[in-house]
Design a protein around this motif. Structure first.
Motif, PDB file in Angstrom:
ATOM      1  N   VAL A 406      32.601  52.144  51.256  1.00 31.89           N
ATOM      2  CA  VAL A 406      32.013  51.378  52.254  1.00 31.89           C
ATOM      3  C   VAL A 406      31.196  49.974  52.302  1.00 31.89           C
ATOM      4  N   ASN A 407      31.132  49.171  52.769  1.00 30.56           N
ATOM      5  CA  ASN A 407      30.202  47.900  52.997  1.00 30.56           C
ATOM      6  C   ASN A 407      29.630  48.243  54.163  1.00 30.56           C
ATOM      7  N   TYR A 408      28.635  48.365  54.674  1.00 29.18           N
ATOM      8  CA  TYR A 408      27.931  48.570  56.092  1.00 29.18           C
ATOM      9  C   TYR A 408      26.614  48.520  56.418  1.00 29.18           C
ATOM     10  N   SER A 409      26.192  48.355  57.669  1.00 30.08           N
ATOM     11  CA  SER A 409      24.737  48.353  58.305  1.00 30.08           C
ATOM     12  C   SER A 409      24.488  48.747  59.506  1.00 30.08           C
ATOM     13  N   THR A 410      23.114  49.865  59.193  1.00 33.75           N
ATOM     14  CA  THR A 410      23.012  50.351  60.970  1.00 33.75           C
ATOM     15  C   THR A 410      21.821  49.935  61.078  1.00 33.75           C
ATOM     16  N   SER A 411      21.658  50.343  62.638  1.00 31.27           N
ATOM     17  CA  SER A 411      20.002  50.950  62.671  1.00 31.27           C
ATOM     18  C   SER A 411      19.612  52.262  62.435  1.00 31.27           C
ATOM     19  N   ALA A 412      17.863  52.001  62.636  1.00 36.19           N
ATOM     20  CA  ALA A 412      18.011  53.457  62.177  1.00 36.19           C
ATOM     21  C   ALA A 412      17.876  54.278  62.661  1.00 36.19           C
ATOM     22  N   ALA A 413      18.447  54.184  64.204  1.00 37.62           N
ATOM     23  CA  ALA A 413      18.924  55.452  65.188  1.00 37.62           C
ATOM     24  C   ALA A 413      20.312  55.288  65.026  1.00 37.62           C
ATOM     25  N   GLY A 414      21.129  54.338  64.528  1.00 37.07           N
ATOM     26  CA  GLY A 414      22.804  54.285  64.807  1.00 37.07           C
ATOM     27  C   GLY A 414      23.390  55.236  63.436  1.00 37.07           C
ATOM     28  N   GLU A 415      24.610  55.511  63.238  1.00 36.37           N
ATOM     29  CA  GLU A 415      25.479  55.771  62.514  1.00 36.37           C
ATOM     30  C   GLU A 415      27.038  55.483  62.524  1.00 36.37           C
ATOM     31  N   ILE A 416      27.454  55.769  60.545  1.00 36.92           N
ATOM     32  CA  ILE A 416      29.311  55.528  61.293  1.00 36.92           C
ATOM     33  C   ILE A 416      29.453  56.969  60.652  1.00 36.92           C
ATOM     34  N   ARG A 417      30.974  58.014  60.979  1.00 38.91           N
ATOM     35  CA  ARG A 417      31.633  58.112  60.610  1.00 38.91           C
ATOM     36  C   ARG A 417      32.896  57.748  60.769  1.00 38.91           C
TER      37      ARG A 417
END
Length: 481
Positions: A406-417
């Motif tokens: 994956v190519n992705y970006s989250t915040s410090a509080a974020g996530e991807i599942r």
């Protein structure tokens, strides 16, 4: 024993359903998929597809030679083995399309940022061969000469580069080159004549369609009373072309698409990106007094333009998922004149995590130049959700590969599942949301893990669905690798 009999009794029915699902599933192989369309999306819940705006990185090439000037346009960028080539029309004064003063100019770079104009010594211009001209005395081909690097595996070395150029008076004339600098006319007569052509008409070899495709200027309606639009023709040999088909745009409204710049995206060549110029005739922003102060040619400030983004996966249909501007005109009235903000053909990689789009600006002004805009790789659009979270469920697909990248970006509080389901949407043991390791950070390439393993090879070749949960995060692309 009864359970075993029951299983075999209903086994043919299972294969009917499974076989049907396999036929309906989209075959991905190991291709990278972007979110420039909703090709793979079955359902969105509190998630959206978000277009991202490129970042202005400043001026990179001025059209400042005497044979270039204020009306330089129709730029093409080609990258090969670390060498960037740019081609563009040079003409210092306004005139009829295809006039004898138009030449095709050349510049090159090793990083896509710093460009040089070599003295090629090929054509005499203004009494000297000390210039960067690769085509002259070839009107009207030099009005919109548009080259490409031919990726056809059967292409002859002497025809490694190909190009089309011309107007409705000449038809599209084909040229070939071994080195991208010295060009030869393929044949005396045009290869295609069924179009208007008063714009940049682009061609390339399509790996996914195994043929040459050409997207060219056409008009909706009768004559010039409709909208500037796009049609398409195809060829197996670059000489004989099919009957043209007008391109469809779904249910989006017609607008004047002055250029379309359709080309295969270099990291996912089965997806064609059209990053072109939207033209707004008679939408005047600059006053007469302001135009005089800017030094704009009097005929070129009654309209304005910006950059749009759309895509295609072949055939005669575009997906125009975003009607909003992809690149807005910059600050300053010099950006709000006619035929400014026209993007160059092709997106190229200019850094480990960066790609660049080039746009000509300050048209019809002494300050005419080419500008560079940057995006992260694959960063045209993303599957996105805010802090409250959201999810996407995909259509059934079949992949080949061992890991999900994956190519992705989250915040410090974020996530991807990410959860992998069977083709009917049922959970698959070992790949559930509960077993998924949260993906947190900002990376161009990262593998997804479940129970400390990234191996998905057991699922390859079978219909599956993907459920993506995001919280304050963006997913730009994915690929089974």
């Amino acid at each position: 024993m009864r359970a075993l009999i029951f299983s075999f009794r209903f086994l043919p029915l299972y294969f009917i359903f499974f076989g049907s699902m396999a036929q309906e599933a989209i075959y991905l192989d190991d291709r990278r998929e972007l979110f420039v369309d909703q090709y793979l999306i079955a359902n969105l819940n509190k998630a959206t597809i978000r277009m991202h705006q490129p970042v202005d990185m400043g001026k990179v090439l001025e059209f400042d030679r005497p044979w270039e000037g204020a009306f330089s346009a129709y730029v093409t960028i080609i990258e090969e083995d670390g060498l960037f080539r740019t081609y563009y029309r040079g003409v210092p004064t306004a005139g009829k399309d295809g006039n004898s003063a138009e030449v095709t100019c050349y510049a090159e770079s090793r990083d896509g940022v710093h460009w040089r104009k070599p003295d090629l010594g090929i054509y005499e211009v203004n009494g000297s061969k000390e210039n960067n001209v690769i085509l002259a005395n070839a009107a009207p081909v030099t009005h919109n000469f548009s080259p490409f690097l031919d990726s056809n595996p059967t292409a002859k070395p002497a025809e490694k580069f190909k190009a089309l150029g011309g107007t409705s008076e000449s038809g599209l004339v084909a040229f070939t080159s071994a080195d991208g600098i010295n060009w030869t006319r393929l044949q005396e007569e045009p290869v295609f004549s069924q179009g208007v052509f008063d714009s940049q008409n682009v061609a390339f070899w399509s790996e996914s369609e195994s043929q040459y495709v050409c997207y060219f200027r056409s008009w909706t309606g009768k004559g010039y009373k409709g909208f500037r639009s796009v049609s398409r023709t195809t060829s197996k040999d670059f000489v004989h072309w099919t009957e043209p088909e007008p391109m469809g745009f779904g249910d989006t409204p017609y607008e004047h698409l002055y250029t379309q710049q359709t080309s295969p995206y270099f990291r996912a060549p089965h997806i064609y990106l059209a990053i072109g110029a939207r033209f707004m005739p008679d939408r005047q922003v600059v006053s007469d007094a302001e135009a005089e102060k800017l030094g704009v040619n009097p005929k070129y400030y009654n309209d304005c333009s910006d950059v749009f983004l759309m895509s295609s996966r072949g055939g005669n249909q575009y997906v125009r998922q975003f009607m909003e501007s992809f690149i807005r005109p910059g600050i300053g009235l010099q950006n709000w004149v006619s035929r400014s903000n026209y993007p160059a053909l092709n997106v190229v990689q200019t850094g480990e995590t960066e790609m660049s789009i080039y746009v000509n600006q300050d048209y019809a002004q002494p300050s005419a130049h080419l500008r560079r805009y940057a995006l992260r790789l694959d960063g045209f659009a993303s599957l996105s959700a805010g802090y409250e979270g959201g999810e996407m469920i995909s259509k059934p697909f079949i992949f080949e590969g061992e890991q999900l990248e994956v190519n992705y970006s989250t915040s410090a509080a974020g996530e991807i599942r990410i959860e992998l389901l069977d083709g009917f949407g049922n959970k698959l043991p070992g790949y559930s949301m509960e077993e998924a390791q949260p993906v947190i950070g900002n990376e161009i390439s990262r593998f997804v893990f479940w129970n400390n393993s990234s191996d998905v090879s057991d699922l390859a070749g079978n219909p599956v669905r993907m459920r993506v949960y995001l919280k304050d995060a963006d997913l730009y692309s994915f690929r089974f690798k």
